[in-house]
Design a protein around this motif. Structure first.
Motif, PDB file in Angstrom:
ATOM      1  N   LYS A  85      45.168  32.417  31.784  1.00 15.13           N
ATOM      2  CA  LYS A  85      44.807  33.828  31.701  1.00 15.13           C
ATOM      3  C   LYS A  85      45.300  34.433  30.391  1.00 15.13           C
ATOM      4  N   GLN A 145      43.285  38.553  36.840  1.00 16.54           N
ATOM      5  CA  GLN A 145      44.384  38.356  37.775  1.00 16.54           C
ATOM      6  C   GLN A 145      43.868  37.977  39.154  1.00 16.54           C
ATOM      7  N   HIS A 146      42.694  38.477  39.539  1.00 18.06           N
ATOM      8  CA  HIS A 146      42.098  38.072  40.819  1.00 18.06           C
ATOM      9  C   HIS A 146      41.759  36.578  40.807  1.00 18.06           C
ATOM     10  N   LYS A 175      43.079  36.157  27.361  1.00 15.79           N
ATOM     11  CA  LYS A 175      43.297  37.530  26.915  1.00 15.79           C
ATOM     12  C   LYS A 175      43.586  37.620  25.423  1.00 15.79           C
ATOM     13  N   LYS A 189      31.288  40.039  40.686  1.00 11.98           N
ATOM     14  CA  LYS A 189      32.132  40.984  39.952  1.00 11.98           C
ATOM     15  C   LYS A 189      33.022  41.783  40.903  1.00 11.98           C
ATOM     16  N   ARG A 222      30.286  36.522  36.795  1.00 13.15           N
ATOM     17  CA  ARG A 222      30.851  37.873  36.742  1.00 13.15           C
ATOM     18  C   ARG A 222      30.107  38.778  35.763  1.00 13.15           C
ATOM     19  N   PRO A 267      37.177  41.193  40.133  1.00 15.69           N
ATOM     20  CA  PRO A 267      37.015  42.219  39.090  1.00 15.69           C
ATOM     21  C   PRO A 267      37.866  41.988  37.850  1.00 15.69           C
ATOM     22  N   THR A 268      38.985  41.271  37.964  1.00 14.81           N
ATOM     23  CA  THR A 268      39.871  41.021  36.821  1.00 14.81           C
ATOM     24  C   THR A 268      40.260  39.547  36.778  1.00 14.81           C
TER      25      THR A 268
END
Length: 550
Positions: free
Chosen positions: A186, A173-174, A190, A166, A159, A170-171
Motif C-alpha cells: 500500500k 486500506q480496505h 501511495k 468501488k 474499482r 473504497p480505499t
C-alpha cells in the motif's frame, strides 16, 4: 376410490388427459413468469415514462373534448384538428425504427465486448502451478504471492469502472484489511510518483518475483518462465481493454440525437394520435376512443428499446442486469488460491477407466436425454450420388470408379437398401489376354478335370437362365451397325452381368467387373456352340428388362 365399472381404456384416457393438462399448465406458468416478472423487466424500467406520457395525452384529450368542442367559435377546434393531422403525418414518416435499431446494435456489440474483456486469472494460475516448483513453505508463499498480485491488479481496474467494487473497496486500506494487499505494498502504491491509474503496478511485482524465482531454480527453464510472462501479458491486455471501455464511450452526440428523436416522436404522438370528432369525416377517425392502446404499446417498444441501450452502455453499474463484479472478485480469489495451494501437487492414483478396452466409448443416456439424441452431421453434399458415366475422369476415360470407399450413413436417404444392394461384394473378374480372350475359360476347356471344381467360381461367365428371345424387328434394330457404333463410341459395351443386375440397369451403379475390349467379339464367335446364345449388352431389350431378370 376407483369405480369398478370404469374400463381400463377410460382410465388410460383420463391419465393422458391429466398429463396433457399438467404440461399445458407448466408451459403457461413459464410464460406467465416471463411476462409478469418485475425484476429487470420492462415494467420496472418504463413505468414512470408511461405514466408521464399518459398524463400529457389525457390532458390534451380533455382540452380538446371539453374545451375546444364546447367553444362557441369552431375555428379553434378546426385549428387543433389540423395541427393533429399534421402531427400524425410527421409520425408516419419519421424513421424511428432505423435510428433506434442502429443505435441499439452498436451499444449491444459494445456491451458484449466489455464482458469478453473481463480478465480471468485461470490461465496464469495454471501456469504458475505447473512451473513454479516447491513443496516447502517458501514455494507455497511464492505461488500465493503471484496469484494475489494478478487478482489485486484486477480489483484495482474494477474499482475504476464498477460502482459495486468501488463501494466494497473504497480505499487501499480496505484492500489491506481484506487481505488482498499488504501495508508495505500500500505504501509503495501511495508513494508512486504518477497520477495515472496504478492497476498495472502489481503486474510489475509479478514479473520481478518470477525473475527472482527463476534465479532460485524453482522454474526449470527459460521457456517455462516465458510462458508465465506471456499469460500475464494476456491478462494485463484484458485489464487495458476494460480501462479503454470505461474511458472511451459511445459519442455523446450520437446518444443525444437518438434520445431527442425518440422523445420528440412521442411528443408529436400526444397530439397526432388523438381521436378526433368522427362527424368531421377525417381519415382514420371513423370511431372515437378514449384510451390509446396501440400508441401505448408503441411507446413501450421504442422507449423500452432506448432504455435498454442506456442500461447496456455501462454494464458495471448497479442495475439488475449489470455484471456482478463482486462475485467475480470472490470467485477469482477462491479459485486462484485453491489451485496453487490446496490442489498443488495432489497425487491422484491412476485407475483404469471403464472404457479402456474399447475404441469408441459408448456413454449411456438417461431416459430423459435419449429422446433428444442427435446424429452426426455428414455435410449438405452427403446425399449426392453420381452415375458411372459422371464419375469418369475426362483425362482417364477407361478408369472405372466405385463408391466402395464411401460410408453411406443410415437415415440419409430412403434408398439405403437399394445402395446396399448395389455395393454388395461381387466376384473378381477372370484374367483376360491382350486380345480379350478369357484365359480362365480356355484353361477349363483344356483341362476337363478342373471344370467341376471351378464351375462354381466361374459360374458368372454364363447366364443362369436363357435370355428372352427378341422379335425379328428388335433384333434387326439392336444389331444395326449404326447403333452398335454409336454405343461403343460412348464408352464401349457394358458387361454381361448388366442384364442380370437390376441395380446397374436402373440406377447406373458402377459395375465391378468390366472385361476389356475384344471380349464380346470372342464371345459372339464361341457362343454358337453353347447351349444358349450369348447375348451382348447391346442386344438387351431394355423395355422387357424386368421380365428377363425375373
Amino acid at each position: 376410490m376407483i369405480d369398478p365399472n370404469v374400463s381400463t381404456c377410460e382410465l388410460w384416457i383420463f391419465s393422458l388427459y391429466l398429463e396433457i393438462l399438467k404440461m399445458v399448465m407448466l408451459k403457461l406458468g413459464g410464460f406467465a413468469r416471463l411476462l409478469f416478472c418485475w425484476k429487470a423487466s420492462v415494467y420496472k424500467l418504463l413505468w414512470r415514462e408511461v405514466l408521464v406520457f399518459l398524463l400529457f395525452y389525457t390532458l390534451i384529450s380533455i382540452f380538446y373534448r371539453f374545451v375546444l368542442s364546447q367553444s362557441k367559435d369552431p375555428h379553434y377546434k378546426k385549428t387543433f384538428e389540423e395541427v393533429a393531422l399534421y402531427a400524425y403525418s410527421y409520425t408516419a414518416v419519421f424513421p424511428i425504427s432505423f435510428v433506434l435499431g442502429f443505435y441499439v446494435t452498436v451499444v449491444f456489440d459494445r456491451w458484449w465486448m466489455q464482458f469478453k474483456a473481463i480478465p480471468w486469472p485461470d490461465r496464469v494460475v495454471n501456469n504458475v502451478s505447473a512451473h513454479v516448483a516447491g513443496n516447502d513453505e517458501r514455494g507455497r508463499m511464492i505461488r500465493r504471492a503471484l496469484v494475489r498480485y494478478i487478482n489485486l491488479s484486477a480489483i484495482l481496474i474494477y474499482r475504476l469502472g464498477s460502482k459495486r467494487v468501488k463501494k466494497r473497496f473504497p480505499t487501499f486500506q480496505h484492500l489491506v484489511e481484506a487481505g488482498v494487499m499488504t501495508n508495505r505494498e500500500k505504501d509503495i502504491l501511495k508513494k508512486l510518483p504518477t497520477d495515472n491509474p496504478k492497476y498495472w503496478v502489481p503486474c510489475t511485482w509479478f514479473v520481478n518475483l518470477v525473475r527472482n524465482v527463476k534465479k532460485e531454480g524453482r522454474i526449470d527453464n527459460d521457456p517455462a518462465a516465458k510462458t508465465i510472462i506471456d499469460e500475464l501479458n494476456h491478462f494485463q491486455n484484458k485489464c487495458d481493454e476494460l480501462y479503454g471501455f470505461d474511458w472511451i464511450i459511445v459519442p455523446l452526440v450520437y446518444t443525444q440525437v437518438v434520445t431527442i428523436a425518440t422523445y420528440s416522436y412521442f411528443l408529436a404522438c400526444t397530439i397526432g394520435r388523438q381521436y378526433l370528432d368522427p362527424s368531421e369525416g377525417y381519415e382514420g377517425n371513423a370511431f372515437d376512443l378514449y384510451f390509446p392502446g396501440f400508441t401505448v404499446l408503441e411507446f413501450v417498444f421504442y422507449v423500452g428499446w432506448l432504455k435498454v441501450a442506456e442500461n447496456l452502455m455501462n454494464p458495471f453499474g448497479e442495475d439488475d442486469d449489470d455484471f456482478d463484479m463482486n462475485w467475480i472478485v470472490d470467485r477469482n480469489l477462491e479459485v486462484s488460491f485453491l489451485a496453487v495451494d490446496e490442489l498443488y501437487d495432489v497425487d491422484i492414483p491412476l485407475e483404469p477407466d471403464p472404457h479402456k478396452d474399447v475404441v469408441t466409448m459408448d456413454v449411456p443416456y438417461t431416459n430423459a436425454s435419449i429422446k433428444k439424441k442427435g446424429k452426426a452431421w455428414q455435410g449438405s453434399a452427403s446425399k449426392v450420388r453420381l452415375s458411372r458415366k459422371d464419375m469418369v475422369f475426362t483425362s482417364m476415360p477407361g478408369k472405372i470408379f466405385t463408391e466402395e470407399d464411401e460410408i453411406i450413413p443410415s437415415g440419409l436417404t430412403n434408398k439405403s437398401n437399394h445402395y446396399d444392394h448395389c455395393n454388395k461384394e461381387k466376384p473378381n473378374p477372370p484374367p483376360y489376354s491382350e486380345n480379350g480372350i478369357n484365359l480362365t475359360e480356355n484353361r477349363l476347356l483344356e483341362d476337363p478335370e478342373t471344370q467341376n471344381d471351378s464351375h462354381q467360381e466361374n459360374s458368372w461367365l454364363k447366364p443362369e437362365s436363357p435370355p428372352k428371345r427378341l422379335s425379328h424387328s428388335t433384333q434387326a434394330r439392336r444389331r444395326s451397325p449404326k447403333r452398335h457404333g454409336a454405343r461403343r463410341g460412348n464408352g464401349g459395351p457394358s458387361s454381361m452381368n448388366d442384364k442380370n443386375d437390376p441395380c446397374e440397369a436402373d440406377t447406373g451403379c458402377v459395375n465391378h467387373s468390366v472385361p476389356p475390349a475384344g471380349y464380346y467379339s470372342h464371345q459372339r464367335q464361341s457362343s454358337e456352340d453353347s447351349d444358349f446364345p450369348m447375348m451382348p449388352c447391346d442386344d438387351i431389350d431394355l423395355d422387357n428388362l424386368s421380365e428377363s431378370v425375373i
